[in-house]
Design an enzyme around this catalytic site. Structure first.
Site, PDB file in Angstrom:
ATOM      1  N   ARG A  59     -10.530 -13.899   2.698  1.00 16.14           N
ATOM      2  CA  ARG A  59      -9.772 -14.098   3.523  1.00 16.14           C
ATOM      3  C   ARG A  59      -9.966 -13.353   5.382  1.00 16.14           C
ATOM      4  O   ARG A  59      -9.514 -13.920   6.224  1.00 16.14           O
ATOM      5  CB  ARG A  59      -8.572 -13.246   3.294  1.00 16.14           C
ATOM      6  CG  ARG A  59      -7.320 -14.019   4.417  1.00 16.14           C
ATOM      7  CD  ARG A  59      -5.840 -14.709   3.620  1.00 16.14           C
ATOM      8  NE  ARG A  59      -5.620 -14.490   1.892  1.00 16.14           N
ATOM      9  CZ  ARG A  59      -5.119 -12.661   2.291  1.00 16.14           C
ATOM     10  NH1 ARG A  59      -4.529 -12.291   3.310  1.00 16.14           N
ATOM     11  NH2 ARG A  59      -4.612 -12.691   1.898  1.00 16.14           N
ATOM     12  N   TYR A 112      -3.729 -35.130  19.592  1.00 14.76           N
ATOM     13  CA  TYR A 112      -3.967 -36.113  18.258  1.00 14.76           C
ATOM     14  C   TYR A 112      -2.655 -35.788  17.377  1.00 14.76           C
ATOM     15  O   TYR A 112      -1.465 -34.551  17.480  1.00 14.76           O
ATOM     16  CB  TYR A 112      -4.896 -34.705  17.147  1.00 14.76           C
ATOM     17  CG  TYR A 112      -5.224 -35.082  15.785  1.00 14.76           C
ATOM     18  CD1 TYR A 112      -5.028 -36.262  15.535  1.00 14.76           C
ATOM     19  CD2 TYR A 112      -4.739 -34.096  15.067  1.00 14.76           C
ATOM     20  CE1 TYR A 112      -5.456 -36.406  13.597  1.00 14.76           C
ATOM     21  CE2 TYR A 112      -4.806 -34.219  13.738  1.00 14.76           C
ATOM     22  CZ  TYR A 112      -5.094 -35.668  13.160  1.00 14.76           C
ATOM     23  OH  TYR A 112      -5.471 -35.876  11.897  1.00 14.76           O
ATOM     24  N   ASP A 186      -8.710 -27.344  23.798  1.00 15.99           N
ATOM     25  CA  ASP A 186      -9.470 -28.353  22.071  1.00 15.99           C
ATOM     26  C   ASP A 186     -10.901 -28.960  23.176  1.00 15.99           C
ATOM     27  O   ASP A 186     -10.665 -30.527  23.368  1.00 15.99           O
ATOM     28  CB  ASP A 186      -8.628 -29.380  21.533  1.00 15.99           C
ATOM     29  CG  ASP A 186      -8.835 -30.052  20.056  1.00 15.99           C
ATOM     30  OD1 ASP A 186     -10.024 -30.316  20.106  1.00 15.99           O
ATOM     31  OD2 ASP A 186      -8.132 -30.102  19.519  1.00 15.99           O
ATOM     32  N   LYS A 211     -15.444 -32.678  12.612  1.00 14.42           N
ATOM     33  CA  LYS A 211     -15.844 -33.811  13.333  1.00 14.42           C
ATOM     34  C   LYS A 211     -16.891 -33.611  13.417  1.00 14.42           C
ATOM     35  O   LYS A 211     -17.960 -33.544  13.002  1.00 14.42           O
ATOM     36  CB  LYS A 211     -14.880 -34.534  14.615  1.00 14.42           C
ATOM     37  CG  LYS A 211     -13.607 -34.048  14.988  1.00 14.42           C
ATOM     38  CD  LYS A 211     -13.321 -35.587  13.556  1.00 14.42           C
ATOM     39  CE  LYS A 211     -11.518 -35.185  13.293  1.00 14.42           C
ATOM     40  NZ  LYS A 211     -10.719 -34.363  12.440  1.00 14.42           N
TER      41      LYS A 211
END
Ligand code: LCS
Length: 398
Positions: A59, A112, A186, A211
């Protein structure tokens, strides 16, 4: 790789990032492990305390993830990077690591849909105020700048309208007011091949690596890149303590594979999108085309300033109503009706009912997202075939 040498983008997308690879495999190993062992309890304690380096628990960090973290950071001209389980995981880690209750964020109003939901419906519940403004006119930000402002956040190009924000203008205005304000961009729609926000004054970059960075439609992933200090905080607090949204080693391996062809893919996405946008612009059924590579596009000059290519994303409005638009899209035979973007396949979606369903009718209007807006992610197929598919689907609209 010789660490002393400077290499070009294509070389870096293949080679950057330390491989822990005693078997000398061409493709690095997948460390599919949750935890790491210690020779002694004392060594374990030293690794936790940070006095000895070494992996502890996945993690926090994992060698397969470290490769792509270093690679994406290098491509973005950043000191460091962290991989996350999704783009939203990256944004959440960056935001949790930047604000506390009582702080304020200035964000562009076109985001988004799920980012907008996090900012609008999520952060407000945690006592963080978000001011949504149109940052394509940076002066809109001025009246909201205060000592409470900790973050300025935007996408460029914006999802789904392709609106562009001048990174340098916004970053310099924010930093002039207070150098401590973190400007986060972003960069999902461009990928670092087309745009490097840190070179234009931003402090950190987030990505949905789902993406273009991965590029093959088979992974959900994200990245945050920025200074060593900020990425340490994103790792040790944002991800480890807050989101827990760590990337799986297998997905990190797939991203390393996808990244090897990033420049080639972005070149083809862009050249296909430009031809498709020109086809749409000349089509009698199309009312409006939003594409940074068209001279008619409002942000054309900003695109020239900060993007090396116009990218693979186009939005259009048809002259038809919503139902007729949907009926035309349903006729597509090759292009797929799907959300997401940046894949080999051409993907088409209706923003108001799909990616941006989190916006109310009024919020859609403010964000410039019309009811009929159709977003196209130009794929890597032969452009003649993509255009022929839209030609037959739109034939009855003329
Ligand atoms: N940022 C941008 C600009 C995005 O387009 C997306 C997802 C995200 C962040 C979130 O990334 P994820 O958690 O999904 O990896 N955009 C999507 C879209 O336009 N269609 O489907 C997802």
């Amino acid at each position: 790789m010789n660490k002393e040498k400077k290499y070009g983008f294509a070389t870096m997308q293949i080679h950057a990032g330390n491989q822990d690879n005693s078997a000398r495999a061409l493709c690095g190993p997948i460390y599919q492990t949750s935890t790491f062992t210690f020779d002694t309890v004392q060594q374990g304690g030293a690794c936790f305390a940070g006095s000895e380096s070494g992996f502890v628990y996945s993690r926090q960090s994992n060698p397969t993830l470290n490769v792509v973290e270093e690679r994406v950071a290098a491509l973005e001209h950043a000191e460091a990077g962290i991989a996350t389980a999704s783009g939203i995981g990256a944004i959440a880690a960056a935001i949790y690591s930047s604000v506390i209750s009582g702080d304020e964020i200035i964000a562009d109003e076109t985001l988004y849909g799920c980012t907008y939901a996090m900012f609008n419906h999520g952060l407000s519940k945690l006592g963080v105020k978000v001011h949504f403004v149109d940052l394509s006119h940076p002066e809109n930000m001025k009246k909201y700048l205060s000592e409470k402002t900790k973050v300025v956040y935007f996408e460029t190009p914006c999802n789904p309208t392709l609106k562009l924000v001048d990174i340098e203008a916004v970053a310099s205005m924010a930093h002039e007011y207070n150098p401590e304000i973190r400007v986060i961009v972003d960069n999902t729609f461009c990928s670092p091949y087309i745009q490097k926000p840190l070179d234009h004054g931003a402090d950190a970059v987030v990505h949905s690596a789902t993406k273009y960075i991965n590029g093959h439609g088979d992974v959900i992933a994200g990245f945050v890149v920025g200074s060593n200090e900020f990425i340490d905080r994103c790792r040790n607090f944002g991800v480890v303590d807050m989101t827990g949204a760590v990337l799986s080693p297998f997905n990190a391996f797939l991203i390393a594979r996808g990244l090897k062809t990033l420049d080639l893919r972005m070149e083809r996405h862009s050249s296909n999108a430009l031809k498709l946008a020109q086809f749409f612009e000349a089509h009698p059924a199309v009312e409006k085309v939003y594409y940074p590579g068209l001279e008619s596009f409002e942000g054309y000059d900003i695109a020239k300033k900060q993007m090396s290519l116009p990218g693979g994303m186009i939005s259009i409005e048809l002259k038809a109503d919503k139902e007729t638009t949907a009926a035309a899209l349903n006729k597509l035979e090759l292009c797929k009706i799907a959300v997401s973007l940046g894949d080999a396949e051409t993907l088409v979606e209706h923003a108001a009912t799909m990616t941006h369903f989190t916006y109310s009718a009024e919020e859609l209007k403010n964000a410039g997202i019309s009811e009929g807006l159709v977003r196209v992610s130009a794929g890597l197929e032969n452009i003649e075939d993509i255009i022929a598919d839209f030609e037959q689907a739109f034939a009855d609209l003329i």
